[in-house]
Structure formats: structure tokens, C-alpha cells
Design a protein around this motif. Sequence first.
Motif, PDB file in Angstrom:
ATOM      1  N   HIS A  76       2.342   2.214  -3.355  1.00  0.00           N
ATOM      2  CA  HIS A  76       1.409   2.811  -4.311  1.00  0.00           C
ATOM      3  C   HIS A  76       0.938   4.193  -3.891  1.00  0.00           C
ATOM      4  O   HIS A  76       0.685   5.053  -4.741  1.00  0.00           O
ATOM      5  N   VAL A 132       0.843  -1.204   0.000  1.00  0.00           N
ATOM      6  CA  VAL A 132       0.000   0.000   0.000  1.00  0.00           C
ATOM      7  C   VAL A 132       0.874   1.248   0.000  1.00  0.00           C
ATOM      8  O   VAL A 132       0.624   2.206  -0.747  1.00  0.00           O
ATOM      9  N   GLU A 177      -4.194  -4.703  -6.872  1.00  0.00           N
ATOM     10  CA  GLU A 177      -2.768  -4.521  -7.181  1.00  0.00           C
ATOM     11  C   GLU A 177      -2.114  -3.480  -6.278  1.00  0.00           C
ATOM     12  O   GLU A 177      -0.890  -3.412  -6.199  1.00  0.00           O
ATOM     13  N   GLU A 178      -2.911  -2.686  -5.590  1.00  0.00           N
ATOM     14  CA  GLU A 178      -2.374  -1.692  -4.660  1.00  0.00           C
ATOM     15  C   GLU A 178      -2.287  -2.207  -3.236  1.00  0.00           C
ATOM     16  O   GLU A 178      -1.862  -1.492  -2.334  1.00  0.00           O
TER      17      GLU A 178
END
Length: 251
Positions: free
Chosen positions: A51, A48, A100-101
Motif C-alpha cells: 500500500h 503495508v 486494509e493497509e
Amino acid sequence: MIPALAPIFHGPLEPYADTLVLPGAKPGAFPLPELLDPARLDAVLDLVAAHFGGEDPRALASLFSIHYVHILMPVVVVAHLVLGRHMPVAIDDLAIVLDEEGLPDHFVLPHDGHVDGEADPFVRFKPLVFDHLEPVFVALAARSGLSTKVLWTNAANLFEAILRELEGMGQAPSAVAACDLLVAAPRWPGGARNPFHAPVRYEPGPGGEGRWRRVCCVRYLLPERGYCSNCPHVLAGDKTSRAFSARLGPR
């Protein structure tokens, strides 16, 4: 979409139609208890951070928790109140899919729940509050240093917002009224502190906004993010500004 839940997936709830799924519906799922392993949770929060930036783990944990409850709670709460349907929320029975994050994207349920006549919201939501959310929030707080009060407010703020949405739609008025009593109660039956107690307050503020969180979510600590529109810091700043103007008097 879980067929049994189709009647509630319209209007404001339509974006949540696919957040809860049955086994085999989404790739990449892993057992939810694995998320609470300290090493796994650290790795997720690192993803996390990669990103969203920022070096404060408290803001990252809060961001994660907000996505977590927004994926899990709306359908669970509305299914309870509108359909009388209890969805399975036991941590050991669920799997989770991250995007994806590194943020929660789906929960995989073992089955589509069951219907019964339970009307007491303290009974309805005890498994969600104490058996599911509490251990998740304890784990997030331990890895980040964030107060559990912030995490609980993230969840309780959403719970209260769902009640207001249902109220505005004229849905399940008696169930909503019962849940308002839950939110108003400082203690759970038996004496435990109610972590969903009074997460927001209603009073005039800047821009006409009248609904304010009692505890800031601290996401402003992330890069390029300011205060939320219903942040208590915004209300406090407005009160300070008005008090200062009052001391200056008319110009």
C-alpha cells in the motif's frame, strides 16, 4: 466506546474514542500474540509495503509502529493519569484489528480495567513499556533490521506529547509532573535502561518549531515522504545552514 472511558473522550482525545474496544465490538480481530509470529508479521509488513511502496523494511516497520502506538497509547496513558484507571495491556490478553493497509486499527481489551490509587509512574507504566511494547519492538526489529532505538523513540515521543497536551489542558498536573520525572530518568528503578528517556529536545529551529525528536523515524525512506516537521535532520540542516551563513559573514 468503552463506557468507563467516556469522561476523557473529548477535545484532542476525541479521535481516539474507538481505538480500544471490548470483545465483540469489531470484526476481524485476532489474538495479539499471533502478530508476533515471524511469518504473520512478515505478511503484515508485506501488506503495508503493497500500500505504501518502498523497498526498505525499516521504514515500513517504523510506520507500522507509529500507527501501533497511536492506536494503543493515548487512551491507556490518559486513563492512567486522568482517571487513575489501569487498562489491561498484557499481550496475551489482547486482540488486534488491522485495517486494509495492514496497519493497526483497534485493540480489543478483555475488560475495561480497574481503578486504584497507584501514583508512581514507574509502577503504572511498567506493564505497558516492558511487558507489551518491548516484545513488539523486538519482533519488529528482528523482521526489519530497524534499530529498536527508533521504535522506542516513536513511542516515547508520543508519550511526551501526551504529557504536554494534558499540561496545556490543565489536566492531572501532579501526575503529569511525575511522568516528566520518568521521562527525565535515564534508568528505571532497579537499574534497567529507561527506553522512554528524553525522546525530544526543545530548542529554536526553522519555522519557529521548538520541539525536536532526538532520533529520526526514517519514514522519509518511503516514496513521496520527506522529513517530519520535528525531524532531527531538519534541525541539523538548519544548524548547518546557520553556521555556514555565519562563516560567510554579513552581506
